[in-house]
Design a protein around this motif. Sequence first.
Motif, PDB file in Angstrom:
ATOM      1  N   ALA A 187      -7.315  34.360  21.917  1.00 14.92           N
ATOM      2  CA  ALA A 187      -7.443  33.301  22.933  1.00 14.92           C
ATOM      3  C   ALA A 187      -6.384  33.444  24.022  1.00 14.92           C
ATOM      4  O   ALA A 187      -5.187  33.479  23.722  1.00 14.92           O
ATOM      5  CB  ALA A 187      -7.316  31.934  22.274  1.00 14.92           C
ATOM      6  N   PRO A 188      -6.800  33.513  25.290  1.00 15.60           N
ATOM      7  CA  PRO A 188      -5.818  33.639  26.374  1.00 15.60           C
ATOM      8  C   PRO A 188      -4.927  32.406  26.529  1.00 15.60           C
ATOM      9  O   PRO A 188      -3.815  32.509  27.046  1.00 15.60           O
ATOM     10  CB  PRO A 188      -6.704  33.828  27.628  1.00 15.60           C
ATOM     11  CG  PRO A 188      -8.037  34.266  27.119  1.00 15.60           C
ATOM     12  CD  PRO A 188      -8.179  33.608  25.783  1.00 15.60           C
ATOM     13  N   HIS A 189      -5.417  31.245  26.088  1.00 15.33           N
ATOM     14  CA  HIS A 189      -4.664  29.997  26.281  1.00 15.33           C
ATOM     15  C   HIS A 189      -4.632  29.237  24.952  1.00 15.33           C
ATOM     16  O   HIS A 189      -5.151  28.120  24.836  1.00 15.33           O
ATOM     17  CB  HIS A 189      -5.303  29.146  27.380  1.00 15.33           C
ATOM     18  CG  HIS A 189      -5.604  29.920  28.626  1.00 15.33           C
ATOM     19  ND1 HIS A 189      -6.861  30.407  28.910  1.00 15.33           N
ATOM     20  CD2 HIS A 189      -4.793  30.324  29.647  1.00 15.33           C
ATOM     21  CE1 HIS A 189      -6.821  31.064  30.058  1.00 15.33           C
ATOM     22  NE2 HIS A 189      -5.585  31.030  30.522  1.00 15.33           N
ATOM     23  N   ALA A 190      -3.998  29.847  23.958  1.00  9.59           N
ATOM     24  CA  ALA A 190      -4.026  29.310  22.597  1.00  9.59           C
ATOM     25  C   ALA A 190      -3.370  27.938  22.490  1.00  9.59           C
ATOM     26  O   ALA A 190      -3.860  27.054  21.781  1.00  9.59           O
ATOM     27  CB  ALA A 190      -3.370  30.291  21.633  1.00  9.59           C
ATOM     28  N   GLU A 191      -2.262  27.736  23.178  1.00 10.61           N
ATOM     29  CA  GLU A 191      -1.573  26.446  23.066  1.00 10.61           C
ATOM     30  C   GLU A 191      -2.421  25.315  23.645  1.00 10.61           C
ATOM     31  O   GLU A 191      -2.472  24.213  23.099  1.00 10.61           O
ATOM     32  CB  GLU A 191      -0.205  26.504  23.752  1.00 10.61           C
ATOM     33  CG  GLU A 191       0.796  27.398  23.036  1.00 10.61           C
ATOM     34  CD  GLU A 191       0.938  27.056  21.561  1.00 10.61           C
ATOM     35  OE1 GLU A 191       1.170  25.856  21.249  1.00 10.61           O
ATOM     36  OE2 GLU A 191       0.801  27.957  20.709  1.00 10.61           O
ATOM     37  N   LEU A 192      -3.096  25.596  24.736  1.00  3.37           N
ATOM     38  CA  LEU A 192      -4.004  24.599  25.305  1.00  3.37           C
ATOM     39  C   LEU A 192      -5.189  24.378  24.365  1.00  3.37           C
ATOM     40  O   LEU A 192      -5.695  23.253  24.239  1.00  3.37           O
ATOM     41  CB  LEU A 192      -4.482  25.052  26.685  1.00  3.37           C
ATOM     42  CG  LEU A 192      -5.291  24.036  27.496  1.00  3.37           C
ATOM     43  CD1 LEU A 192      -4.453  22.782  27.779  1.00  3.37           C
ATOM     44  CD2 LEU A 192      -5.778  24.658  28.809  1.00  3.37           C
ATOM     45  N   ALA A 193      -5.621  25.428  23.690  1.00  6.70           N
ATOM     46  CA  ALA A 193      -6.709  25.309  22.725  1.00  6.70           C
ATOM     47  C   ALA A 193      -6.326  24.372  21.581  1.00  6.70           C
ATOM     48  O   ALA A 193      -7.137  23.556  21.127  1.00  6.70           O
ATOM     49  CB  ALA A 193      -7.086  26.687  22.190  1.00  6.70           C
ATOM     50  N   TYR A 194      -5.090  24.470  21.090  1.00  4.14           N
ATOM     51  CA  TYR A 194      -4.636  23.553  20.043  1.00  4.14           C
ATOM     52  C   TYR A 194      -4.667  22.108  20.538  1.00  4.14           C
ATOM     53  O   TYR A 194      -5.062  21.194  19.805  1.00  4.14           O
ATOM     54  CB  TYR A 194      -3.214  23.912  19.600  1.00  4.14           C
ATOM     55  CG  TYR A 194      -3.161  24.929  18.488  1.00  4.14           C
ATOM     56  CD1 TYR A 194      -3.560  24.599  17.189  1.00  4.14           C
ATOM     57  CD2 TYR A 194      -2.703  26.228  18.727  1.00  4.14           C
ATOM     58  CE1 TYR A 194      -3.502  25.532  16.171  1.00  4.14           C
ATOM     59  CE2 TYR A 194      -2.646  27.174  17.707  1.00  4.14           C
ATOM     60  CZ  TYR A 194      -3.047  26.811  16.425  1.00  4.14           C
ATOM     61  OH  TYR A 194      -3.006  27.731  15.413  1.00  4.14           O
ATOM     62  N   LYS A 195      -4.262  21.897  21.769  1.00  2.00           N
ATOM     63  CA  LYS A 195      -4.303  20.545  22.338  1.00  2.00           C
ATOM     64  C   LYS A 195      -5.740  20.034  22.383  1.00  2.00           C
ATOM     65  O   LYS A 195      -6.005  18.849  22.127  1.00  2.00           O
ATOM     66  CB  LYS A 195      -3.676  20.542  23.739  1.00  2.00           C
ATOM     67  CG  LYS A 195      -2.171  20.736  23.764  1.00  2.00           C
ATOM     68  CD  LYS A 195      -1.633  20.677  25.185  1.00  2.00           C
ATOM     69  CE  LYS A 195      -0.104  20.712  25.233  1.00  2.00           C
ATOM     70  NZ  LYS A 195       0.459  21.979  24.740  1.00  2.00           N
ATOM     71  N   PHE A 196      -6.668  20.931  22.688  1.00  2.00           N
ATOM     72  CA  PHE A 196      -8.077  20.540  22.763  1.00  2.00           C
ATOM     73  C   PHE A 196      -8.612  20.151  21.383  1.00  2.00           C
ATOM     74  O   PHE A 196      -9.286  19.126  21.236  1.00  2.00           O
ATOM     75  CB  PHE A 196      -8.896  21.683  23.361  1.00  2.00           C
ATOM     76  CG  PHE A 196     -10.343  21.337  23.597  1.00  2.00           C
ATOM     77  CD1 PHE A 196     -10.696  20.455  24.599  1.00  2.00           C
ATOM     78  CD2 PHE A 196     -11.346  21.902  22.824  1.00  2.00           C
ATOM     79  CE1 PHE A 196     -12.029  20.124  24.832  1.00  2.00           C
ATOM     80  CE2 PHE A 196     -12.672  21.589  23.046  1.00  2.00           C
ATOM     81  CZ  PHE A 196     -13.022  20.696  24.045  1.00  2.00           C
ATOM     82  N   LEU A 197      -8.302  20.941  20.370  1.00  2.00           N
ATOM     83  CA  LEU A 197      -8.754  20.615  19.018  1.00  2.00           C
ATOM     84  C   LEU A 197      -8.187  19.284  18.549  1.00  2.00           C
ATOM     85  O   LEU A 197      -8.903  18.449  17.981  1.00  2.00           O
ATOM     86  CB  LEU A 197      -8.364  21.725  18.031  1.00  2.00           C
ATOM     87  CG  LEU A 197      -9.420  22.814  17.772  1.00  2.00           C
ATOM     88  CD1 LEU A 197      -9.765  23.563  19.041  1.00  2.00           C
ATOM     89  CD2 LEU A 197      -8.950  23.776  16.697  1.00  2.00           C
ATOM     90  N   ASN A 198      -6.917  19.067  18.796  1.00  2.00           N
ATOM     91  CA  ASN A 198      -6.291  17.804  18.388  1.00  2.00           C
ATOM     92  C   ASN A 198      -6.890  16.623  19.152  1.00  2.00           C
ATOM     93  O   ASN A 198      -7.091  15.534  18.591  1.00  2.00           O
ATOM     94  CB  ASN A 198      -4.782  17.875  18.618  1.00  2.00           C
ATOM     95  CG  ASN A 198      -4.025  16.855  17.801  1.00  2.00           C
ATOM     96  OD1 ASN A 198      -4.183  16.780  16.583  1.00  2.00           O
ATOM     97  ND2 ASN A 198      -3.212  16.044  18.464  1.00  2.00           N
ATOM     98  N   PHE A 199      -7.204  16.851  20.406  1.00  2.13           N
ATOM     99  CA  PHE A 199      -7.855  15.845  21.264  1.00  2.13           C
ATOM    100  C   PHE A 199      -9.211  15.441  20.686  1.00  2.13           C
ATOM    101  O   PHE A 199      -9.562  14.256  20.653  1.00  2.13           O
ATOM    102  CB  PHE A 199      -8.000  16.448  22.664  1.00  2.13           C
ATOM    103  CG  PHE A 199      -8.803  15.677  23.655  1.00  2.13           C
ATOM    104  CD1 PHE A 199      -8.260  14.587  24.322  1.00  2.13           C
ATOM    105  CD2 PHE A 199     -10.098  16.070  23.970  1.00  2.13           C
ATOM    106  CE1 PHE A 199      -9.000  13.897  25.277  1.00  2.13           C
ATOM    107  CE2 PHE A 199     -10.841  15.388  24.919  1.00  2.13           C
ATOM    108  CZ  PHE A 199     -10.295  14.298  25.571  1.00  2.13           C
TER     109      PHE A 199
END
Length: 341
Positions: free
Chosen positions: A259-271
């Motif tokens: 994933a190019p933007h893994a940290e943002l992806a974690y925020k999305f999953l938590n969201f």
Amino acid sequence: MKKALLALSLLASLAMAKQELRLFNWADYIPEEVVQEFEKRYDARVVIDTFEAPEAMLAKLAAGGDAEYDVVVPPDYYVLQMARQGLIRELDHSKLPNLKNLAPEFQDPAYDPGNKHSIPYQWGTTGIAWDSAVVKKDLDTWGVFFNPKNYVGPCFLLDEMRETIGAALKYLGYSLNDTDPGHLEEAKKLLIGAKKRCLGFAGGVEARSRLLAGDAEVIHAYSGDIIQVQLEEAPTLRYAVPKEGGTIWTDAVAITRRAPHAELAYKFLNFLLEPKIAAAISNYNAYATPVAAAIPYLDPELKNNPAIFPPPEVRKKLEYIRDVGEAIKLYDRIWTEVKSR
């Protein structure tokens, strides 16, 4: 001096550019207001590509899409396969504090023990749908596709290998996950016969559109795809799990390995695990939420709808599609033969 100013201008533009999250999702599966809320909260832009069949999703990720997309929404039975293929990453649960909001049955699902590689997104069933203004009787059997005596009119089967072979297996009295070559050959014959009577295969959204347009009288369908439009615009639509039983499923959300933007992806999953966000998603697409804390925020017509939350007598007839290991090659061969006839 001009070059220096140009470089500084470019750096400033890059600094001002929004973060970008690339999501690979089923069609018509997340409300725009939820996407907009995430974009506003995290000063990000969400780019969504869609698929209708999980085989196409898997093929695209395997061809390099795991470095193109950040988040993907696979069906439950694909999760471990994708993990084995190195297409999705193991999750860091310390970055997902909202996992606590899940109902107990979704905190350690059989398809992904301990939610090691994914979080649950939505769950539902797969059955049959029809327009009661056209078909004047209730339908309760997979025989509308597989038995000429039960045929009611033009129909579509789902263009999804495991769901559709599984429907034939259930009609025959076998498990959705049967790996007996003889049983699968029986299912193949049923599907070839059904294909000749039906209009063909279609993704869930396409099949629903053809039903609404009057091109089909009965379709193989996902529960929420039908209930969503039934509540909003087509009250004569009906959905049922056949008496032989059907599929209960969970769609999961995973972060791709590269994933190019893994940290943002974690925020999305938590969201997605926030109660009001989870409820907004279910209120939009009419599927059941795995987030227990979201139930109070569901619209009453969803919360009390037995087609969304099946009663015990229906639940006992439902099966999850499981990873069948090496037998998937046999399923692939049968599906290819059915599609090519």
